[in-house]
Motif scaffolding. Structure first.
Motif, short mmCIF file in Angstrom:
data_model
loop_
_atom_site.label_atom_id
_atom_site.label_comp_id
_atom_site.label_asym_id
_atom_site.label_seq_id
_atom_site.Cartn_x
_atom_site.Cartn_y
_atom_site.Cartn_z
N LEU A 45 0.83 -1.20 0.00
CA LEU A 45 0.00 0.00 0.00
C LEU A 45 0.86 1.25 0.00
CD1 LEU A 45 -2.73 -1.11 2.57
CD2 LEU A 45 -3.06 -0.81 0.10
N LYS A 46 1.94 1.23 0.75
CA LYS A 46 2.87 2.37 0.77
C LYS A 46 3.55 2.53 -0.59
CE LYS A 46 6.09 5.28 2.54
NZ LYS A 46 7.19 5.19 1.59
N ALA A 47 4.03 1.43 -1.16
CA ALA A 47 4.74 1.48 -2.44
C ALA A 47 3.83 1.97 -3.56
CB ALA A 47 5.30 0.10 -2.78
N ASP A 48 2.53 1.65 -3.47
CA ASP A 48 1.59 2.05 -4.52
C ASP A 48 0.94 3.40 -4.27
OD1 ASP A 48 2.18 -0.30 -5.78
OD2 ASP A 48 0.31 -1.33 -5.26
N GLY A 49 1.34 4.08 -3.19
CA GLY A 49 0.89 5.44 -2.96
C GLY A 49 -0.41 5.61 -2.22
N TYR A 50 -0.92 4.55 -1.62
CA TYR A 50 -2.18 4.65 -0.88
C TYR A 50 -1.97 4.99 0.59
CZ TYR A 50 -4.11 2.31 -4.99
OH TYR A 50 -4.48 1.99 -6.27
N LEU A 51 -0.75 4.92 1.06
CA LEU A 51 -0.45 5.07 2.48
C LEU A 51 0.77 5.95 2.67
CD1 LEU A 51 -0.93 3.74 5.46
CD2 LEU A 51 0.94 2.23 4.79
N GLU A 52 0.69 6.89 3.62
CA GLU A 52 1.82 7.74 3.97
C GLU A 52 2.54 7.15 5.18
OE1 GLU A 52 0.38 11.73 4.71
OE2 GLU A 52 -1.33 11.35 3.38
N ALA A 53 3.78 7.59 5.40
CA ALA A 53 4.53 7.14 6.58
C ALA A 53 5.38 8.27 7.11
CB ALA A 53 5.41 5.94 6.23
N VAL A 54 5.45 8.35 8.45
CA VAL A 54 6.31 9.32 9.12
C VAL A 54 7.07 8.59 10.22
CG1 VAL A 54 4.83 11.31 8.62
CG2 VAL A 54 4.48 10.00 10.71
N ALA A 55 8.23 9.12 10.56
CA ALA A 55 9.04 8.57 11.65
C ALA A 55 9.20 9.63 12.73
CB ALA A 55 10.41 8.13 11.13
N VAL A 56 9.11 9.21 14.01
CA VAL A 56 9.07 10.15 15.13
C VAL A 56 10.07 9.74 16.21
CG1 VAL A 56 7.58 11.31 16.79
CG2 VAL A 56 6.61 10.45 14.66
N LYS A 57 10.73 10.72 16.81
CA LYS A 57 11.67 10.47 17.91
C LYS A 57 10.92 10.07 19.17
CE LYS A 57 13.42 14.54 17.85
NZ LYS A 57 14.26 15.73 18.19
N GLN A 58 11.55 9.23 20.01
CA GLN A 58 10.84 8.74 21.19
C GLN A 58 10.59 9.82 22.23
OE1 GLN A 58 12.48 5.55 23.48
NE2 GLN A 58 14.50 6.44 23.67
N THR A 59 11.45 10.83 22.34
CA THR A 59 11.15 11.91 23.29
C THR A 59 9.89 12.67 22.87
OG1 THR A 59 12.74 13.28 22.07
CG2 THR A 59 13.52 12.25 24.11
N ASP A 60 9.67 12.81 21.57
CA ASP A 60 8.47 13.48 21.09
C ASP A 60 7.22 12.65 21.35
OD1 ASP A 60 9.90 15.67 20.21
OD2 ASP A 60 10.07 14.94 18.15
N ILE A 61 7.33 11.34 21.16
CA ILE A 61 6.13 10.52 21.36
C ILE A 61 5.80 10.40 22.85
CG2 ILE A 61 6.54 9.26 19.21
CD1 ILE A 61 6.62 7.19 22.25
N PHE A 62 6.81 10.46 23.71
CA PHE A 62 6.50 10.42 25.14
C PHE A 62 5.89 11.74 25.61
CE2 PHE A 62 8.65 6.40 25.50
CZ PHE A 62 8.01 5.81 26.59
N ALA A 63 6.30 12.84 25.00
CA ALA A 63 5.65 14.11 25.33
C ALA A 63 4.16 14.04 24.97
CB ALA A 63 6.33 15.25 24.57
N ALA A 64 3.86 13.45 23.82
CA ALA A 64 2.46 13.29 23.41
C ALA A 64 1.73 12.32 24.34
CB ALA A 64 2.40 12.79 21.97
N ALA A 65 2.41 11.25 24.74
CA ALA A 65 1.80 10.26 25.63
C ALA A 65 1.42 10.87 26.96
CB ALA A 65 2.77 9.10 25.84
N VAL A 66 2.31 11.67 27.52
CA VAL A 66 2.04 12.30 28.82
C VAL A 66 0.87 13.28 28.72
CG1 VAL A 66 2.98 13.90 30.53
CG2 VAL A 66 4.36 11.97 29.74
N GLU A 67 0.85 14.08 27.65
CA GLU A 67 -0.26 15.02 27.49
C GLU A 67 -1.58 14.28 27.32
OE1 GLU A 67 -1.54 18.96 24.86
OE2 GLU A 67 0.33 17.89 24.39
N PHE A 68 -1.56 13.22 26.52
CA PHE A 68 -2.77 12.43 26.32
C PHE A 68 -3.25 11.81 27.63
CE2 PHE A 68 -4.98 8.46 25.44
CZ PHE A 68 -5.92 8.84 24.50
N ALA A 69 -2.33 11.24 28.40
CA ALA A 69 -2.69 10.61 29.66
C ALA A 69 -3.35 11.59 30.61
CB ALA A 69 -1.45 9.99 30.31
N ARG A 70 -2.81 12.79 30.68
CA ARG A 70 -3.36 13.79 31.59
C ARG A 70 -4.74 14.25 31.16
NH1 ARG A 70 2.35 17.17 32.02
NH2 ARG A 70 3.33 15.84 33.60
N LEU A 71 -4.99 14.25 29.87
CA LEU A 71 -6.27 14.74 29.36
C LEU A 71 -7.32 13.64 29.25
CD1 LEU A 71 -4.87 17.02 26.51
CD2 LEU A 71 -6.06 17.82 28.56
#
Length: 461
Positions: free
Chosen positions: A356-382
């Motif tokens: 699906l990615k190779a045929d253009g139906y799906l996008e992909a992004v890569a994220v640093k773990q410090t950024d995803i933990f910042a999001a996790a903490v904000e989500f948990a609190r909310l």
């Protein structure tokens, strides 16, 4: 309209799907077939020594759109399904976004994740085949926990090879598996020939899913009287098929709400939860019913198979004992850093997701773990759910998309998969909260080491 949307929408038990959906049947071109090291297309008899017969049939079938869910599996599903489709009202308000954010919460069971959806199915088929034992690997521990529950329910012996860094970071995951009578071994180990070879080459190895897979396959092939098989918690077509129950329930829930997602987001390690979540929505895109829906896979920057990998035939395991799959891969010899999102530390990606990615139906992004933990903490609190580090990748991207809506004023509907809880990931949360967490993004030179292990197959690559 807003007041009509509950914080959590639960379907009724009789709305649990009676069939899994095979997305391959509706893809313009199916994923490339599984192959043997000599390049020949794998036949059922080639992989039958490794997987249960019914799972082999599901793995190789690109044509059948629907597979009946066996009644004993549906009965087990009723213990924790349907899972809720949740509206993230507090998160929307905090972000000041006009977007509507929904998440499908798969963590409300003892395994703490979506993994139980396939574990129950695979254990059932092993029991139906009158096997005595099954083996597997586990990264963060969710799959091992889920399979331990399922194997115990159906009366099967289970050997789990757990990636060493996760084995050390998450001892309580091991304890749960042992509670359900599983035997858990840190990988690489000295209990298999492949494990001993890996330890000789890398004595201080923190392990990888590829190595753990090799050990589990070796153990399965050595169970006496051919009474054992190997089971895998992600990547394979059969697992994506079982996980389609996530997307099918989400699809039905959105119908009840009169809604439809503009963007569907999932974390991606091996690709099974992502493939399962997007399945019915991707079907609509492929058939032209909803051509504008976006699909985003989110992976760790430390193990970037979709965003920096090569689309090629590669071995599924480090020991190169399994057949080859056409997928985005960093090479079976790639050794990821010991990040806390252990379930995403795999060198390759589901052939379905990769295609699906190779045929253009799906996008992909890569994220640093410090950024995803910042999001996790904000989500948990909310939202009051402590997410697994893996799930936090999807949370991060959903927040990014919602922020863009705040800038543009677009009232988009966003769906992401909250694949599990993080209550056994407190070492990771402690590292983040104390400011000790670091990021590792592999250099091009580091990636080349893994790429060098991708096999050269005459006529194919």
């Amino acid at each position: 309209m807003e007041n009509a949307v509950p914080h959590r929408l639960y379907l009724k038990e009789d709305q649990i799907p009676t069939q899994w959906y095979n997305l391959r049947a509706d893809m313009p071109e199916p994923p490339e077939p599984m192959r043997l090291p000599n390049g020949a297309v794998a036949k059922p008899e080639d992989i039958a020594p490794v997987f249960c017969d019914e799972l082999v049939a599901q793995e190789l079938d690109d044509v059948t759109a629907q597979f009946d869910i066996p009644e004993p599996v549906r009965e087990m599903y009723k213990i924790y399904r349907p899972s809720p489709l949740c509206r993230a009202y507090n998160l929307e308000q905090a972000l000041g976004t006009p977007a509507r954010i929904y998440y499908k919460f798969e963590g409300n069971n003892t395994s703490g994740s979506h993994k139980l959806n396939s574990a129950i199915a695979q254990a059932y088929y092993a029991k139906a085949q009158e096997l005595e034992g099954i083996t597997t690997e586990t990264g963060a521990g969710q799959w091992g926990t889920a399979l331990a529950e399922a194997a115990d329910h159906f009366g099967l012996d289970l050997d789990v090879f757990m990636v060493k860094c996760s084995y050390e970071q998450k001892p309580f995951r091991r304890n749960i598996m042992e509670t359900f009578n599983a035997n858990v071994t840190p990988s690489p180990s000295d209990t298999t020939e492949i494990g001993r070879k890996m330890l000789a080459e890398h004595p201080d190895s923190s392990g990888s899913l590829g190595t753990a897979i090799s050990e589990a396959v070796e153990r399965a092939l050595n169970i006496p009287e051919n009474k054992g098989r190997y089971t895998l918690g992600s990547v394979l077509n059969q697992v994506v098929l079982h996980q389609s129950i996530i997307g099918l329930e989400s699809y039905e829930a959105f119908k009840e709400l009169g809604e439809y997602p503009d963007i569907v987001i999932g974390c991606a390690g091996g690709g099974s939860n992502l493939g399962g979540l997007i399945a019915p929505f991707m079907r609509d895109k492929l058939k032209g019913v909803r051509p504008d829906t976006r699909f985003v896979a989110v992976e760790p920057a430390s193990c970037p198979s979709l965003t920096r990998g090569r689309y090629a035939y590669d071995f599924a395991d480090t020991g190169q004992t399994c057949p080859l799959a056409k997928m985005y891969t960093l090479g079976s010899g790639f050794l990821p850093s010991p990040d806390h999102a252990g379930g995403l530390r795999y060198h390759g990606m589901s052939p379905i997701v990769s295609k699906l990615k190779a045929d253009g139906y799906l996008e992909a992004v890569a994220v640093k773990q410090t950024d995803i933990f910042a999001a996790a903490v904000e989500f948990a609190r909310l939202e009051t759910i402590l997410p697994a580090p893996e799930s936090a990748h999807a949370i991060f991207q959903a927040m990014e998309e919602a922020k863009r809506c705040a800038e543009t004023g677009e009232e988009k509907t966003i769906l992401f998969g909250l694949t599990g809880t993080g209550y056994f990931d407190m070492v990771a949360y402690d590292a983040y909260n104390r400011g000790h967490m670091t990021d590792h993004i592999p250099t091009d030179e580091e990636l080349e080491v893994g790429f060098a292990t991708i096999p050269s197959i005459p006529g194919l690559q």
